[in-house]
Design a protein around this motif. Structure first.
Motif, PDB file in Angstrom:
ATOM      1  N   PRO B 306      -9.201 -38.659 -13.972  1.00  0.00           N
ATOM      2  CA  PRO B 306     -10.636 -39.562 -13.592  1.00  0.00           C
ATOM      3  C   PRO B 306     -11.789 -38.366 -13.275  1.00  0.00           C
ATOM      4  N   ASP B 307     -11.129 -37.168 -12.614  1.00  0.00           N
ATOM      5  CA  ASP B 307     -12.228 -36.342 -12.027  1.00  0.00           C
ATOM      6  C   ASP B 307     -12.693 -35.377 -13.165  1.00  0.00           C
ATOM      7  N   ARG B 308     -11.891 -35.314 -14.487  1.00  0.00           N
ATOM      8  CA  ARG B 308     -12.123 -34.130 -15.255  1.00  0.00           C
ATOM      9  C   ARG B 308     -13.629 -34.330 -15.878  1.00  0.00           C
ATOM     10  N   MET B 309     -14.334 -33.292 -15.844  1.00  0.00           N
ATOM     11  CA  MET B 309     -15.578 -32.885 -16.256  1.00  0.00           C
ATOM     12  C   MET B 309     -15.641 -32.243 -17.816  1.00  0.00           C
ATOM     13  N   GLU B 310     -16.073 -32.766 -18.767  1.00  0.00           N
ATOM     14  CA  GLU B 310     -16.338 -32.188 -19.818  1.00  0.00           C
ATOM     15  C   GLU B 310     -17.642 -31.368 -20.080  1.00  0.00           C
ATOM     16  N   GLY B 311     -17.594 -30.012 -20.155  1.00  0.00           N
ATOM     17  CA  GLY B 311     -18.814 -29.176 -19.892  1.00  0.00           C
ATOM     18  C   GLY B 311     -18.611 -28.237 -21.265  1.00  0.00           C
ATOM     19  N   SER B 312     -20.058 -27.805 -21.340  1.00  0.00           N
ATOM     20  CA  SER B 312     -20.328 -26.825 -22.774  1.00  0.00           C
ATOM     21  C   SER B 312     -19.942 -25.581 -22.470  1.00  0.00           C
ATOM     22  N   GLN B 313     -19.400 -25.310 -20.895  1.00  0.00           N
ATOM     23  CA  GLN B 313     -19.248 -23.895 -20.729  1.00  0.00           C
ATOM     24  C   GLN B 313     -17.746 -23.737 -20.301  1.00  0.00           C
ATOM     25  N   LEU B 314     -17.169 -22.498 -20.647  1.00  0.00           N
ATOM     26  CA  LEU B 314     -15.870 -22.548 -19.998  1.00  0.00           C
ATOM     27  C   LEU B 314     -15.622 -22.521 -18.599  1.00  0.00           C
ATOM     28  N   ALA B 315     -16.707 -22.008 -17.811  1.00  0.00           N
ATOM     29  CA  ALA B 315     -16.595 -21.853 -16.436  1.00  0.00           C
ATOM     30  C   ALA B 315     -16.401 -23.271 -15.903  1.00  0.00           C
ATOM     31  N   GLY B 316     -16.874 -24.208 -16.379  1.00  0.00           N
ATOM     32  CA  GLY B 316     -16.658 -25.850 -15.869  1.00  0.00           C
ATOM     33  C   GLY B 316     -17.171 -25.960 -14.499  1.00  0.00           C
ATOM     34  N   LEU B 354     -21.496 -18.970 -19.702  1.00  0.00           N
ATOM     35  CA  LEU B 354     -20.675 -18.798 -18.321  1.00  0.00           C
ATOM     36  C   LEU B 354     -19.123 -18.820 -18.445  1.00  0.00           C
ATOM     37  N   ILE B 355     -18.542 -18.013 -18.084  1.00  0.00           N
ATOM     38  CA  ILE B 355     -17.030 -17.826 -18.460  1.00  0.00           C
ATOM     39  C   ILE B 355     -16.172 -18.438 -17.196  1.00  0.00           C
ATOM     40  N   ALA B 356     -16.625 -18.150 -15.950  1.00  0.00           N
ATOM     41  CA  ALA B 356     -15.593 -18.394 -14.788  1.00  0.00           C
ATOM     42  C   ALA B 356     -16.529 -18.457 -13.727  1.00  0.00           C
ATOM     43  N   TRP B 357     -16.196 -18.912 -12.613  1.00  0.00           N
ATOM     44  CA  TRP B 357     -16.858 -19.109 -11.205  1.00  0.00           C
ATOM     45  C   TRP B 357     -16.040 -17.790 -10.443  1.00  0.00           C
ATOM     46  N   ALA B 358     -16.885 -16.876 -10.048  1.00  0.00           N
ATOM     47  CA  ALA B 358     -16.275 -15.993  -9.053  1.00  0.00           C
ATOM     48  C   ALA B 358     -16.257 -16.445  -7.890  1.00  0.00           C
ATOM     49  N   LEU B 366     -20.955 -13.892 -20.085  1.00  0.00           N
ATOM     50  CA  LEU B 366     -21.353 -12.728 -21.122  1.00  0.00           C
ATOM     51  C   LEU B 366     -22.808 -12.438 -20.788  1.00  0.00           C
ATOM     52  N   GLY B 367     -23.288 -11.440 -21.040  1.00  0.00           N
ATOM     53  CA  GLY B 367     -24.545 -10.914 -20.953  1.00  0.00           C
ATOM     54  C   GLY B 367     -24.993 -10.213 -22.097  1.00  0.00           C
ATOM     55  N   CYS B 368     -26.283 -10.393 -22.703  1.00  0.00           N
ATOM     56  CA  CYS B 368     -26.639  -9.409 -23.832  1.00  0.00           C
ATOM     57  C   CYS B 368     -27.241  -8.014 -23.295  1.00  0.00           C
ATOM     58  N   ALA B 369     -26.940  -7.088 -24.335  1.00  0.00           N
ATOM     59  CA  ALA B 369     -27.625  -5.763 -24.271  1.00  0.00           C
ATOM     60  C   ALA B 369     -28.985  -5.985 -24.289  1.00  0.00           C
ATOM     61  N   GLY B 370     -29.746  -5.126 -23.584  1.00  0.00           N
ATOM     62  CA  GLY B 370     -31.173  -5.093 -23.787  1.00  0.00           C
ATOM     63  C   GLY B 370     -31.899  -6.582 -23.863  1.00  0.00           C
ATOM     64  N   ALA B 371     -32.615  -6.656 -24.952  1.00  0.00           N
ATOM     65  CA  ALA B 371     -33.370  -7.820 -24.838  1.00  0.00           C
ATOM     66  C   ALA B 371     -32.789  -9.105 -25.954  1.00  0.00           C
ATOM     67  N   LEU B 380     -19.324  -8.225 -20.032  1.00  0.00           N
ATOM     68  CA  LEU B 380     -19.080  -9.106 -18.501  1.00  0.00           C
ATOM     69  C   LEU B 380     -20.041  -8.717 -17.622  1.00  0.00           C
ATOM     70  N   MET B 381     -20.748  -9.856 -17.134  1.00  0.00           N
ATOM     71  CA  MET B 381     -21.593  -9.743 -15.838  1.00  0.00           C
ATOM     72  C   MET B 381     -21.281 -10.751 -14.875  1.00  0.00           C
ATOM     73  N   LEU B 382     -21.611 -10.174 -13.481  1.00  0.00           N
ATOM     74  CA  LEU B 382     -21.399 -11.457 -12.632  1.00  0.00           C
ATOM     75  C   LEU B 382     -22.858 -11.538 -12.140  1.00  0.00           C
ATOM     76  N   VAL B 383     -23.122 -12.876 -12.183  1.00  0.00           N
ATOM     77  CA  VAL B 383     -24.723 -13.354 -12.051  1.00  0.00           C
ATOM     78  C   VAL B 383     -24.520 -14.415 -10.894  1.00  0.00           C
ATOM     79  N   SER B 384     -25.654 -14.458 -10.159  1.00  0.00           N
ATOM     80  CA  SER B 384     -25.600 -15.583  -9.135  1.00  0.00           C
ATOM     81  C   SER B 384     -26.316 -16.786  -9.786  1.00  0.00           C
ATOM     82  N   VAL B 385     -26.158 -17.698  -9.160  1.00  0.00           N
ATOM     83  CA  VAL B 385     -26.455 -19.168  -9.591  1.00  0.00           C
ATOM     84  C   VAL B 385     -27.768 -19.430  -9.996  1.00  0.00           C
TER      85      VAL B 385
END
Lengths: 170, 413
Positions: B306-316, B354-358, B366-371, B380-385
């Motif tokens: 019942p508490d399953r959330m279907e998200g668009s990102q792997l991180a969930g 967004l792949i996982a919650w740290a 996953l972050g792009c190189a340059g522009a 792989l990047m660590l990004v704040s919310v």
């Protein structure tokens, strides 16, 4: 333990747990779970007499050393506390400080817990020999000879892993 | 270099490899409170007895789900990154551990296509697995790897898939401590969230075998759908229970090999079972909605949790279950984090995925190189919310569409 004591305990753990975990990690030969157990057990001892402890960090560290010594004395415990073994083949290529450190770390993991602890107390904690002797419950001479043998063993293992070790550290 | 200096440096570096649990004080104070409650004494002793008994089964024993490594606070403002971020931005693939908060890159894989001699090809994975002793990733011969939470054990399979056994590999000693026989043929193995059981999907033929339909290798057809069922193994005892599963991985109503429409997991016949988030159910992917079909551990169909959330990102959903990762507005790159209850956007990040919650305030992305001229050049990047703080964790992979590129396996540590 009242609310003020609990706050002080939490502050202490928040501030010093990186240092305590670092020490425990070395003492347990790089075993994360054993290191957590060691720190947790030692903190649990400290919390029971929190008000009477003047220097909590020194107290917890001393408890950790003693806990490790108790660990060696219990044969079954040696099996439970896994001492990390290095891989069969070293990844080092024999050049550069990084590779030397890697070879040395693998060699450290192969020492006995007692040999490793003596080196950790001497070269990581920077404790004088008489203090190490007091902690381990042995004579200064025994500390000296154990450290000497441990270093010789470490050198032999590191050279085995990285033949250039001896030459580069000469 | 002087040997004594080298030894001091080595010890200092090694001590910094440890992970500092954020809840040490809670663990100590909670266990003290439990001891002081006589009414709970019997329960506490029972639990302790079970834990001690468990310790003798395998060296180090399997753990409960490891505690998050960082403080759990929900915020859309700038918060400090988790205290134990480890990066390797110089080596491609990485050489030393990449980790942030509760998550680590425990292994990485590349893959190659190998001919079967039957006019078809199958996948061969090449795994490099983290060695906690050396602090480095080391190449292995395993054809399948999944690392248990805690980074102490890995489930491994050797040789061609399906194989007749699955190994429990001690990542510290680099030894297989137990082989689990799977006579039905193991094609996939996944650890349960608590790191005590292994879910093995069984196949009668190579699960990744396919036939290319054009020279450009853009169209393919699975050679066969050979799934036969699943087995659940107790990692400590090696006991294994097999359940045959009718249907062979095909959704009713789809003819075999109809442009791969019968397969939701990949272009071949592979259709692995996976654990539900709490480890009480298993699921398989489906082409048509809902995307997952759930079963109990006997293989009986069950409704989705019942508490399953279907998200668009792997991180969930975040560890504290207050936030959910979602896609951003086109053209991007953009991702968002939303309040799980209200749906309100609490933060936007310039990331591809967004792949996982740290921790509750940071994600691995996953972050792009340059522009972001090329979306397949990413790191792989660590990004704040709130998206304001970004720490690059890995080197940029030049083409993530290339099978030769390394693919990280993220594990709760």
């Amino acid at each position: 333990m009242d609310a003020a004591d609990e706050r002080a305990f939490r502050d202490f753990v928040a501030a010093r747990s990186p240092a305590l975990m670092g020490l425990a990690y070395l003492l347990t030969g790089g075993d994360q779970h054993a290191a957590e157990d060691l720190v947790q057990t030692s903190l649990a001892k400290a919390v029971t007499r929190w008000r009477g402890i003047e220097d909590p960090e020194a107290y917890v560290k001393r408890t950790m050393y003693h806990q490790q010594i108790s660990t060696w004395r219990l044969a079954w415990r040696r099996h439970e506390t896994s001492v990390a073994e290095p891989p069969d083949t070293a990844a080092a290529d024999g050049t550069g400080a990084v590779d030397l450190r890697l070879a040395l770390r693998q060699a450290l993991a192969r020492l006995t817990p007692r040999q490793r602890t003596v080196l950790v107390l001497r070269y990581f904690e920077d404790l004088p020999e008489d203090e190490i002797a007091r902690i381990l419950g042995c004579s200064v001479g025994t500390v000296r000879s154990t450290a000497h043998r441990s270093l010789a063993r470490l050198r032999a293992l590191a050279t085995e892993l990285t033949p250039a070790y001896e030459e580069l550290t000469r | 270099m002087n040997e004594e200096t080298l030894l001091r440096e080595t010890l200092r570096h090694w001590s910094e490899q440890t992970r500092v649990p954020a809840d040490l004080a809670d663990r100590v104070l909670d266990s003290r409170r439990r001891r002081r409650l006589p009414a709970l004494a019997v329960t506490a002793v029972t639990v302790a007895a079970v834990l001690v008994a468990g310790m003798f089964v395998l060296p180090g024993a399997f753990r409960e789900r490891p505690a998050p490594a960082a403080d759990a606070t929900v915020t859309a403002t700038v918060s400090p990154p988790p205290p134990d971020v480890q990066t390797d931005t110089e080596n491609d693939p990485p050489r030393t551990l990449i980790a942030a908060g509760q998550v680590a890159v425990s292994a990485y894989s590349t893959l190659s296509w190998v001919p079967t001699g039957r006019g078809t090809e199958t996948v061969r994975w090449h795994w490099s697995l983290y060695n906690p002793v050396s602090g480095q990733y080391e190449p292995t011969d395993w054809s399948w790897v999944d690392v248990a939470p805690g980074l102490r054990f890995a489930a491994v399979i050797e040789g061609d898939l399906p194989a007749r056994r699955v190994g429990v590999f001690d990542m510290n000693t680099r030894q297989v401590v137990r082989w689990i026989g799977v006579e039905q043929g193991a094609g996939a193995a996944y650890w349960s969230p608590d790191g005590t059981r292994i879910l093995i999907t069984t196949y009668s033929g190579p699960p990744d075998e396919l036939r290319w339909l054009n020279e450009e290798r853009t169209m393919s057809r699975g050679a066969s759908a050979s799934r036969t069922g699943f087995a659940i193994a107790d990692a400590s005892t090696g006991q294994v229970a097999f359940r045959s599963f009718k249907g062979g991985g095909r959704r009713p109503g789809f003819p075999p090999n109809a442009d791969n429409a019968d397969n939701a997991d990949g272009p071949s016949g592979r259709r692995d079972f996976r654990w539900s988030e709490d480890g009480t159910l298993i699921w398989e992917p489906q082409v048509l909605a809902p995307a997952q079909a759930f079963y109990d551990l006997e293989g009986n169909s069950r409704p989705a949790p019942p508490d399953r959330m279907e998200g668009s990102q792997l991180a969930g959903v975040s560890p504290n279950r207050r936030l959910i990762a979602d896609r951003g507005r086109p053209p991007g790159p953009e991702t968002t984090v939303k309040d799980l209850t209200t749906g309100e956007i609490v933060g936007t990040q310039k990331m591809l995925q967004l792949i996982a919650w740290a921790d509750d305030g940071h994600l691995i992305a996953l972050g792009c190189a340059g522009a972001c001229e090329n979306e397949f050049s990413s790191a792989l990047m660590l990004v704040s919310v709130d998206g304001r703080k970004v720490v690059q964790l890995s080197s940029y992979r030049s083409n993530t569409n290339d099978p030769d590129v390394w693919d990280p396996l993220l594990t709760i540590r």
